[in-house]
Design an enzyme around this catalytic site. Structure first.
Site, short mmCIF file in Angstrom:
data_model
loop_
_atom_site.label_atom_id
_atom_site.label_comp_id
_atom_site.label_asym_id
_atom_site.label_seq_id
_atom_site.Cartn_x
_atom_site.Cartn_y
_atom_site.Cartn_z
CG HIS A 1 -1.13 4.05 4.37
ND1 HIS A 1 -1.94 3.88 5.51
CD2 HIS A 1 -0.71 2.87 4.15
CE1 HIS A 1 -1.66 2.61 5.99
NE2 HIS A 1 -0.94 2.04 4.93
CB CYS B 1 -1.00 0.04 1.13
SG CYS B 1 -0.15 -0.36 2.68
#
Lengths: 341, 341
Positions: free
Chosen positions: B241, B128
């Site tokens: 994130h 990710c």
């Protein structure tokens, strides 16, 4: 020994800790007075077994005061500092207002204590993010020279004062209950969020907080060639600023040597054992005076670089502790001078 | 059009989003089957107006399946992927297990779509943190060449799956009530704290998560000379994130040109107006498929550098969306091949 010390901003987040530290560290003074704006004047505050009344911050308040420790917004400092200097006091100021004034020393006692000798009545304590970074960089700079610093911060809400922590708590409670809590202290909601802006827009897309980390670092280390690229980010943590730092050095520096330098450095505690999941974290640094360094490793993207993680209580070494340490330094110099007379 | 698609790990945090996306994006398939471990087998799951029953993940489960999308831990992928390949299926795998296998393409459809042509049955979707960074770096790499990347991450708890978010919420509630909530999913308490370790110790003081950002970036961009210095940090944010990135380029790159490149890039949305306090934040990116870029500014510490801030929903572009996009790419190539026959 000082005859009379005045603490300006005694009721703020940092002022409260200065008060605690003056007591717990047995600061050499005969009398302490507390000064604040009209909003707080009249408040009673405990100091050891005394109860002190906060007095109004006004020009006449500094009569008889020989040392001032001040934690106020910039615009307050801009006004009162001259009142204090005119009354004959030395001001240790935590605001950003005077820091880059060429006549004002910017001091971290472990790093550049001798700078206090050349003041014109005002001595500045650096920005919180700068202080912890420079405490960590100083031994490296002395040993091999710092060429360039790339730093990303993870800054606690208490950097915005008591109101910052109140907002963190109330907005987090609201978020957990599915409620909306409009931001007041911060520009955006801080609960379970990150805000990549601290301070105002300042220079070529960098914020005022970020540019402090550039200019103040150079001034304290006395080297205008040091390059700094900072990114300052507010995180939903109450106390303790963290920084991811990559330092490029002028000469090679091994991880082992860096660790030795930090182990020997005053004010630095190495907390570094990744194998056992040990590194500095804000929750462990809350209420402590040191700068904590961990995740120490060779930069795998340049020849002479060390990457590390640095955490410190932003209200303590980042503010109150450093100011009190500057005041202690002044007290020691004063005592030495009195002895030598 | 695929005859039968199997979704492995359908009940996990990412699997749920893959399921949503297969439906909302009208993925071209005749039949969908859901596979999971014994713990979840038998669970009923909605898919549009159908109710599907999760079947047990075992070797015989892949009979008749021509495409697998999988979101499982590494050790699960290590075992089942070969079962699927043996049954004649192509596996789009989100685990870390196959990513660095030289026979396995590591694909971000906006960046290296042609890599899917050379698979031996398994295609990996990147980590990710890597995905969002590489989506942002790719147009810069194409235009002027990326020489070096220094990145500090601010990673959400959902990166550790549903359990990560449960722990964030329950430990935050406990902390607000003055209670202690022992960590289970994370190594340390995450409520109002930061954990500067994601993954295990891997290489010279860097963690497995950090080294993924080094190796996977090079593989996807097809350039082993790119230097990356990563620091991966867990923050008390549920979804999204964030990354503070400094990219040093081989040729000069102005902020204006960087902004043009990103505005023209597929999958990137520029959110960048510091004057008006506009920049990407996790709370605004939750549930969105793009990679958001802001705080774009010239690096003031090097000749050819751009600093920026990058946020993306780690469960979407960082996982589910990228995997579904790879599957869509395979579907388009399959359709083109069928037409040309």
């Amino acid at each position: 020994m000082f005859d009379c010390v005045a603490l300006v901003g005694a009721t703020g987040a940092v002022g409260r800790i200065v008060l605690d530290q003056l007591h717990s560290r047995h600061f050499p003074m005969k009398r302490l007075r507390l000064l604040a704006s009209a909003r707080s004047a009249g408040t009673k505050v405990r100091f050891g077994d005394q109860e002190l009344t906060v007095e109004l911050l006004e020009p006449s308040a500094f009569e008889g005061v020989d040392l001032v420790i001040a934690s106020t917004p910039d615009e307050v400092s801009a006004e009162f500092a001259q009142w204090a200097v005119d009354a004959g006091a030395v001001v240790v100021d935590e605001s950003g207002y005077w820091r880059m004034d060429p006549k004002v020393p910017l001091v971290i006692p472990e790093v550049n204590p001798d700078a206090v000798d050349h003041h014109c009545g005002i001595i500045s304590s650096p920005n919180c993010s700068t202080t912890q970074m420079v405490v960590a960089l100083a031994p490296i700079h002395k040993a091999v020279g710092v060429r360039r610093v790339i730093v990303s911060t993870y800054q606690a809400t208490s950097g915005a004062g008591l109101a910052g922590n109140v907002e963190l708590e109330s907005s987090t409670r609201a978020a957990l209950d599915g409620q909306i809590h409009p931001p007041e202290t911060f520009q955006h909601p801080i609960a379970f969020n990150l805000i990549p802006q601290i301070g105002s827009e300042k220079h070529q897309g960098y914020t005022s907080e970020e540019m402090k980390m550039v200019y103040e670092t150079r001034k304290i280390l006395g080297d205008d060639t040091i390059a700094v690229c900072p990114t300052a980010v507010r995180v939903p943590v109450a106390i303790g600023h963290s920084e991811s730092i990559l330092v490029e050095t002028r000469a090679p520096l091994s991880v082992e040597r860096a660790r030795e330098l930090w182990n020997a450095a005053e004010g630095v505690t190495v907390v570094d054992d990744l194998t056992n999941r040990i590194y500095p974290m804000p929750r462990d640094c809350d209420g402590r005076d040191d700068v904590f360094v961990g995740r120490i490793r060779q930069d795998i993207s340049s020849e002479n670089g060390i990457a590390f993680w640095c955490v410190s209580d932003n209200l303590r070494k980042g503010a109150a502790t450093n100011a009190v340490q500057i005041a202690e330094l002044l007290a020691r110099k004063r005592a030495a001078k009195q002895l030598s007379v």
